[in-house]
Each structure stands twice: as structure tokens, then as C-alpha cells.
Design an enzyme around this catalytic site. Structure first.
Site, PDB file in Angstrom:
ATOM      1  N   GLY A  91       9.824  95.717 -45.218  1.00  0.00           N
ATOM      2  CA  GLY A  91       9.795  94.320 -44.769  1.00  0.00           C
ATOM      3  C   GLY A  91      11.092  93.601 -45.086  1.00  0.00           C
ATOM      4  O   GLY A  91      12.117  94.233 -45.342  1.00  0.00           O
ATOM      5  N   LEU A 134      12.837  91.970 -42.952  1.00  0.00           N
ATOM      6  CA  LEU A 134      13.647  92.622 -41.920  1.00  0.00           C
ATOM      7  C   LEU A 134      14.914  91.832 -41.593  1.00  0.00           C
ATOM      8  O   LEU A 134      14.925  90.608 -41.604  1.00  0.00           O
ATOM      9  CB  LEU A 134      12.808  92.799 -40.645  1.00  0.00           C
ATOM     10  CG  LEU A 134      11.518  93.605 -40.821  1.00  0.00           C
ATOM     11  CD1 LEU A 134      10.841  93.798 -39.471  1.00  0.00           C
ATOM     12  CD2 LEU A 134      11.762  94.948 -41.493  1.00  0.00           C
ATOM     13  N   GLY A 136      19.925  95.124 -39.715  1.00  0.00           N
ATOM     14  CA  GLY A 136      19.996  96.568 -39.994  1.00  0.00           C
ATOM     15  C   GLY A 136      18.698  97.256 -39.569  1.00  0.00           C
ATOM     16  O   GLY A 136      18.717  98.310 -38.925  1.00  0.00           O
ATOM     17  N   HIS A 137      17.544  96.638 -39.928  1.00  0.00           N
ATOM     18  CA  HIS A 137      16.265  97.222 -39.499  1.00  0.00           C
ATOM     19  C   HIS A 137      16.130  97.186 -37.981  1.00  0.00           C
ATOM     20  O   HIS A 137      15.612  98.117 -37.370  1.00  0.00           O
ATOM     21  CB  HIS A 137      15.088  96.429 -40.089  1.00  0.00           C
ATOM     22  CG  HIS A 137      14.989  96.469 -41.567  1.00  0.00           C
ATOM     23  ND1 HIS A 137      15.247  95.373 -42.372  1.00  0.00           N
ATOM     24  CD2 HIS A 137      14.658  97.479 -42.415  1.00  0.00           C
ATOM     25  CE1 HIS A 137      15.063  95.695 -43.631  1.00  0.00           C
ATOM     26  NE2 HIS A 137      14.720  96.965 -43.695  1.00  0.00           N
ATOM     27  N   GLN A 189       8.543 103.461 -55.877  1.00  0.00           N
ATOM     28  CA  GLN A 189       9.992 103.692 -55.848  1.00  0.00           C
ATOM     29  C   GLN A 189      10.766 102.640 -56.641  1.00  0.00           C
ATOM     30  O   GLN A 189      11.982 102.618 -56.622  1.00  0.00           O
ATOM     31  CB  GLN A 189      10.500 103.817 -54.415  1.00  0.00           C
ATOM     32  CG  GLN A 189      10.441 102.555 -53.577  1.00  0.00           C
ATOM     33  CD  GLN A 189      10.800 102.835 -52.122  1.00  0.00           C
ATOM     34  OE1 GLN A 189       9.999 103.350 -51.365  1.00  0.00           O
ATOM     35  NE2 GLN A 189      12.008 102.492 -51.729  1.00  0.00           N
ATOM     36  N   LYS A 219      23.108 103.641 -44.702  1.00  0.00           N
ATOM     37  CA  LYS A 219      23.496 102.948 -45.940  1.00  0.00           C
ATOM     38  C   LYS A 219      22.849 103.630 -47.142  1.00  0.00           C
ATOM     39  O   LYS A 219      23.476 103.819 -48.172  1.00  0.00           O
ATOM     40  CB  LYS A 219      23.070 101.481 -45.893  1.00  0.00           C
ATOM     41  CG  LYS A 219      23.414 100.729 -47.175  1.00  0.00           C
ATOM     42  CD  LYS A 219      23.110  99.266 -47.071  1.00  0.00           C
ATOM     43  CE  LYS A 219      21.658  98.945 -47.234  1.00  0.00           C
ATOM     44  NZ  LYS A 219      21.166  99.035 -48.629  1.00  0.00           N
ATOM     45  N   GLN A 232      19.048 108.690 -49.808  1.00  0.00           N
ATOM     46  CA  GLN A 232      17.665 108.661 -49.298  1.00  0.00           C
ATOM     47  C   GLN A 232      17.567 109.480 -48.017  1.00  0.00           C
ATOM     48  O   GLN A 232      16.634 110.267 -47.834  1.00  0.00           O
ATOM     49  CB  GLN A 232      17.245 107.215 -49.041  1.00  0.00           C
ATOM     50  CG  GLN A 232      15.952 107.093 -48.235  1.00  0.00           C
ATOM     51  CD  GLN A 232      15.434 105.677 -48.146  1.00  0.00           C
ATOM     52  OE1 GLN A 232      14.911 105.151 -49.117  1.00  0.00           O
ATOM     53  NE2 GLN A 232      15.556 105.047 -46.990  1.00  0.00           N
ATOM     54  N   SER A 238      17.856  93.945 -47.581  1.00  0.00           N
ATOM     55  CA  SER A 238      16.823  92.940 -47.882  1.00  0.00           C
ATOM     56  C   SER A 238      17.097  92.301 -49.235  1.00  0.00           C
ATOM     57  O   SER A 238      16.596  91.215 -49.532  1.00  0.00           O
ATOM     58  CB  SER A 238      15.446  93.592 -47.896  1.00  0.00           C
ATOM     59  OG  SER A 238      15.231  94.259 -46.680  1.00  0.00           O
ATOM     60  N   ARG A 239      17.882  92.982 -50.063  1.00  0.00           N
ATOM     61  CA  ARG A 239      18.194  92.436 -51.391  1.00  0.00           C
ATOM     62  C   ARG A 239      19.215  91.312 -51.333  1.00  0.00           C
ATOM     63  O   ARG A 239      19.347  90.549 -52.292  1.00  0.00           O
ATOM     64  CB  ARG A 239      18.745  93.535 -52.301  1.00  0.00           C
ATOM     65  CG  ARG A 239      17.711  94.566 -52.645  1.00  0.00           C
ATOM     66  CD  ARG A 239      18.318  95.756 -53.357  1.00  0.00           C
ATOM     67  NE  ARG A 239      17.293  96.759 -53.564  1.00  0.00           N
ATOM     68  CZ  ARG A 239      16.517  96.825 -54.646  1.00  0.00           C
ATOM     69  NH1 ARG A 239      16.704  95.993 -55.625  1.00  0.00           N
ATOM     70  NH2 ARG A 239      15.575  97.733 -54.744  1.00  0.00           N
TER      71      ARG A 239
HETATM   72  O1  PAF Z   1      14.465 102.414 -46.983  1.00  0.00           O
HETATM   73  C1  PAF Z   1      13.392 101.827 -47.242  1.00  0.00           C
HETATM   74  O2  PAF Z   1      13.153 100.675 -46.842  1.00  0.00           O
HETATM   75  C2  PAF Z   1      12.333 102.540 -48.083  1.00  0.00           C
HETATM   76  O3  PAF Z   1      12.926 103.312 -49.072  1.00  0.00           O
HETATM   77  C3  PAF Z   1      11.345 103.352 -47.249  1.00  0.00           C
HETATM   78  C4  PAF Z   1      12.049 104.497 -46.515  1.00  0.00           C
HETATM   79  C5  PAF Z   1      10.647 102.450 -46.242  1.00  0.00           C
HETATM   80  C6  PAF Z   1      10.287 103.989 -48.148  1.00  0.00           C
HETATM   81  O4  PAF Z   1       9.562 103.022 -48.815  1.00  0.00           O
END
Ligand code: PAF
Length: 277
Positions: free
Chosen positions: A28, A30, A33-34, A57, A145, A149, A182-183
Site C-alpha cells: 500500500g 501507493l 513506482g507502484h 518482514q 529498487k 528482494q 512509501s517510506r
Molecule cells: O516490495 C514490497 O512492497 C513488499 O516487500 C512485498 C513484495 C509486497 C512483500 O510484502
């Protein structure tokens, strides 16, 4: 746009879709980038998005508590972008009472950023596996970015023979080069003004590597650049072979991935650049 809050609803929604499904998983809050991920996924007949702030996480409980939550605005953006369905589960739906199974890459999760954030990539791999199993999309889209991950997810999909294609999407940046995150909205105005030091450091390293410098020299210029910004506390600098994620050394003969992190007040930001000498 269908809004599904339970696994049963989500499975029914995807079961009724015809054609291919592109998936965008998010936590969320958003931003552009999203929306670039949603756009990339729109080559499929249907786009499904998820909004789930995944507790497993987050190492620091206060980071989880203060993570921005903007569901109404997020839904408006997804609807406008033509998303077919969005999955917004509760924590109990994803992690039911008594659950005990985790997914973790044995090496990649525990090196580089994984050392600064123990357990983080285990949480990511576990939740992404659950979301893949619930939605069964043809392809999923992740931002470059979050370089490590993306590597963790690609490796997991390969190793566990998951029937889904993984696509990386280029980082979207603010006008001053700060990678969208989002941060960013949690930064104070002073920290926000300081944060583009990350892209300045990456660009300085890129120029050096393109000029024939070693990985060690690139490492030093990144540290020196970040040290010029009193509001930034350097987290990590990792320079790797993008194919194997092994640490790079000496004068690179091929591309290297540079990953950095720094704290601005309470907010940890990451950024990355893939550089070809
Ligand atoms: O990149 C993210 O926003 C999160 O790490 C993800 C992939 C949605 C997993 O919670």
C-alpha cells in the site's frame, strides 16, 4: 474493480477471470513506482494487485506501526489504472493461528541488506509464496529498487519450480533523483532534502566504474559522498555480480549491481544502480 478481503473471495475472483493475470504485490501507500508496476502488468488480460502490510518482514515493531496506510487513496489509484481485482487480507487470513511454515533462501536472505535487516527476506519470501499460491498469476512485477528482494524472489521461483514469470521494473525517481518509496512520506522536510545524497553517491560510483576504477574505489566514493550529508547515517554498501550476487572485487569486466542503504532520522532508505564499466 473487485475488492477481496478473504482468500475465498480472491480465489473466486481469479477463477472467474478469462485470459492471463499479471500480479503486483504491494504494502500500500501507493506512488508512481507502484503504478509503473501496474502499467507493466497491464500487458496481461487482467491485473490483480495486493495490499498487505506484511508484519513478518519488519524487524522493528515501531517501523511496522508507523508504516503508512492509505487504503482509500490506493484503491482510487488502482481503479483508475484499470486493475481488475485487489486483495486486501487481514494478518489473520495470511498467517492463521498455528501456522508454522516459512520460506527462506539459505544464502541470499542472509547477506548484504539481509545482514542489516535479519529475517526481512524470510518474511518477504514467505508472504510472496502465499500470495502466489492464492492468486496463481501468470507473471508478477517487482521494482528493481529492491534489488536484493527481486533476486530473492527470482531464486525462490526458480528453486521451488513456481509456475510464474518474474519481471523487474526500473526504479521511478522524484525530480531530484530520490527513488520513490512509501517510506519517503515519513521523512521530515530536512531529511527529505538530504535524501538525494543516495543517488548522488550511486552516480559518483557509476562515473568511477565507467572510468575504469575498482569496486573498492567505488565503495570508498559512496561512503565519502554519504559522509558529506550530516543527516544521513550510512547503513550498507554492497557491490555484487548481478548474475550470481557474489561480492564483486577489483576492476569489473562486466556489470555490477550497487546496493546502498542509509538512515535519515528513523527512516531507512535503500537505493541501487546496475553499472556497466
Ligand atoms: O516490495 C514490497 O512492497 C513488499 O516487500 C512485498 C513484495 C509486497 C512483500 O510484502
Amino acid at each position: 474493480m473487485q475488492i477481496c478481503r478473504s482468500i475465498v473471495e480472491m480465489r473466486a475472483a481469479v477463477g472467474a477471470m478469462s485470459g492471463s493475470i499479471g500480479l503486483v504485490t504491494t504494502m500500500g501507500a501507493l506512488h508512481a513506482g507502484h503504478m509503473a508496476l501496474v502499467k507493466a502488468a497491464s500487458t496481461h488480460d487482467n491485473v490483480v494487485a495486493t495490499i498487505f502490510v506484511n508484519p513478518t518482514q519488519f524487524g522493528d515493531p515501531s517501523d511496522l506501526d508507523t508504516y503508512p496506510r492509505t487504503e482509500t487513496e490506493d484503491l482510487a489509484l488502482l481503479e483508475q489504472a484499470g486493475v481488475a481485482a485487489v486483495f486486501i487480507p487481514t494478518v489473520g487470513e495470511i498467517y492463521p493461528e498455528g501456522e508454522e511454515t516459512i520460506v527462506e533462501s539459505t544464502n541470499l536472505a542472509n547477506v548484504f541488506h539481509g545482514l542489516v535487516r535479519p529475517g526481512h527476506y524470510r518474511g518477504v519470501a514467505t508472504v510472496v509464496t502465499k500470495l502466489f499460491n492464492i492468486i496463481r498469476a501468470d507473471a508478477a512485477y517487482f521494482g528493481e529498487k529492491d534489488y536484493q528482494q527481486l533476486a530473492v524472489i527470482r531464486t525462490m521461483v526458480r528453486d521451488l519450480h513456481m509456475p510464474i514469470a518474474i519481471h523487474g521494473v526500473q526504479t521511478v525517481r522524484e525530480h531530484d533523483g530520490l527513488a520513490m518509496s512509501s517510506r519517503n512520506i515519513r521523512l521530515t522536510p530536512a531529511d527529505r532534502a538530504a535524501a538525494p545524497i543516495l543517488i548522488a553517491a550511486l552516480t559518483a560510483a557509476e562515473v568511477m566504474i565507467q572510468g575504469g576504477a575498482t569496486v573498492e574505489a567505488a565503495h570508498d566514493i559512496i561512503a565519502a559522498t554519504i559522509a558529506t550529508e550530516p543527516l544521513a547515517t550510512l547503513g550498507a554498501i554492497d557491490i555484487v555480480d548481478p548474475a550470481t550476487f557474489a561480492p564483486a572485487a577489483g576492476t569489473p569486466s562486466g556489470p555490477v549491481g550497487i546496493m546502498i542503504s542509509a538512515e535519515f532520522g528513523e527512516v531507512m532508505l535503500i537505493d541501487q544502480k546496475e553499472v556497466t564499466p
